[in-house]
Design a protein around this motif. Sequence first.
Motif, mmCIF file in Angstrom:
data_model
loop_
_atom_site.group_PDB
_atom_site.id
_atom_site.type_symbol
_atom_site.label_atom_id
_atom_site.label_comp_id
_atom_site.label_asym_id
_atom_site.label_seq_id
_atom_site.Cartn_x
_atom_site.Cartn_y
_atom_site.Cartn_z
ATOM 1 N N ARG A 81 -5.493 3.824 7.685
ATOM 2 C CA ARG A 81 -6.739 2.975 7.083
ATOM 3 C C ARG A 81 -5.728 1.633 6.592
ATOM 4 N N THR A 119 1.089 4.966 0.576
ATOM 5 C CA THR A 119 -0.039 6.127 1.006
ATOM 6 C C THR A 119 -0.078 7.256 0.947
ATOM 7 N N ASP A 166 0.064 10.450 3.318
ATOM 8 C CA ASP A 166 -0.915 11.090 3.601
ATOM 9 C C ASP A 166 -0.996 10.122 5.995
ATOM 10 N N GLU A 177 -3.635 9.673 7.657
ATOM 11 C CA GLU A 177 -4.826 9.242 6.916
ATOM 12 C C GLU A 177 -5.123 8.060 6.650
ATOM 13 N N GLU A 178 -4.043 8.015 5.802
ATOM 14 C CA GLU A 178 -4.030 6.786 4.684
ATOM 15 C C GLU A 178 -3.438 5.954 5.373
ATOM 16 N N GLU A 179 -2.181 6.340 6.075
ATOM 17 C CA GLU A 179 -1.289 5.059 6.306
ATOM 18 C C GLU A 179 -2.115 4.530 7.640
ATOM 19 N N LYS A 227 1.187 -1.170 -0.164
ATOM 20 C CA LYS A 227 -0.001 0.096 0.143
ATOM 21 C C LYS A 227 1.031 1.410 0.087
#
Length: 373
Positions: free
Chosen positions: A142, A133, A136, A138-140, A131
Motif C-alpha cells: 500500500r 510498514t 507487514d 500488505e502495508e509495504e 512510511k
Amino acid sequence: MEAHLYEQIYHYIIQEIKDGRLNEGDRVSSEKDLAEQFGVSRITSKKALEKLADTGIIKRIQGKGSFVTDQLTGRQEPKHYAAEIKVAHASEEERRLIGFIIPNFSDEFGLKLLRAIERQTAAYQYELIVKRTSGDREEEKRAIQLFVSLGVKGLLMTPIHGEHYNPDLLRLVLDQFPIVLVDRYLKGIPVCSIYTDNQKAATDLTLHLINQGHKKIAFLSPPEENTTTLEERLLGYTLAFTQEGMDLNEDYILKNFKSTLPAADHTAREHDEENLKRFLAQHPYVKAFVVSEFLVATLLAQVIYALGYPLDEYEIVCFDAMDDHLGRTIFTHIQQDEQQMGEVAVDMLISQIDGTDVPEQRIVAHRMIKRTH
C-alpha cells in the motif's frame, strides 16, 4: 525525451478514440489488461486511466470499469485538453517529492539514517515523505502504491524481511522507476542499493571472539530467509571458522528469533526466551555469542541474568548496539555509518531522477566498537 510509461498508455487510448476504434460509451481496457498489454505495473496503468478521467475523456464507474465520454466527439481533441495536460504536468513538477519506506526505525538503527536522509533531501530542495510498514507485506504494498499515486519522483526503501520479494517493488524496478534500496539488496535483481558489508562485519565480530580464545561460539538471528543483511551476517560468521581452520558446530546456530521483528507480539518474546533458556541449558560451555541484532543480544543478556548465571562469564557481540544509561558501551558491536548511508542513498536517487548513470551497489564502511565495562 521518451514519454513516461503511463503517458504512452494515455496517448494510446486517446488515439484509439480519435481513430474510431473506441466510441462514446465503449468500455476501455481494464488496469490489469493494459498492464499486461504494455508490460508495466498496474500502478502505471491505473495512473493513465486516472489522467484520462481527470481530463474527462473517460468516466470510471466503480465495479463496472472505465467508459468513453463524449469529450472527443468528431475525432477532435478538445481545445482545453492540451492546456489541462500542461497544468497537470506543471503541478507534478512542482511537487518535488521523495518517498522513504522502512519496516521500522529505532535509536540503535534507523533514526540517524532517517535524519541523514531528511537533511540530504532538503539540500536538493525535495520534500521527504516517510512510511513505516511495521514489517507487514500488505502495508509495504500500500505504501508503494500510495507514494506513486502522490507523484513521488523517486523511492528510497528498506524491504521487509521475507521469503519473497514484493511484486510491486519488482514492477517498479522493471519500469525503471528511480529506486534505491537502503541496508538491503535484492539478489539477482538490477536495482541500486547501498548497504554495509555485513559479511565482513560478521567475520570481524567472530574473529574478535576467536582471538579472545573462544572456540564454542553461537550465532543468534531472526530468520534470514531472503533478507540479504541477515544472510550475509550468517555467512560472515561461518567464514571466520573456515578462515581459522576451526570446526563449525551447526547446533550453535539459532535462526528463529521473531520477537524483534516489527510485527511481533508478546508470544514471540515468550517463545524466544524459552528458546534461549533451552539452549543455555543444553550447551552450558558456550560462553560467546555473535548476535545479528542488538535487541536479540539484549534479550540474551536478560535471560542469562534471570537464570542467575554470572554475566561477566559471557561475551556477547552484535550489530548496532546502544550505550547504557551511564554512557558505557555494553556490547562490542559493529557500528554502521548511518549518516553516510543516508546521504549517499539520496545522492544515488537524485542521480537516477536526473537521468545520470549510478553504480548498482555501494558499500558503506563499518567500525567495530569495543565494550567499555
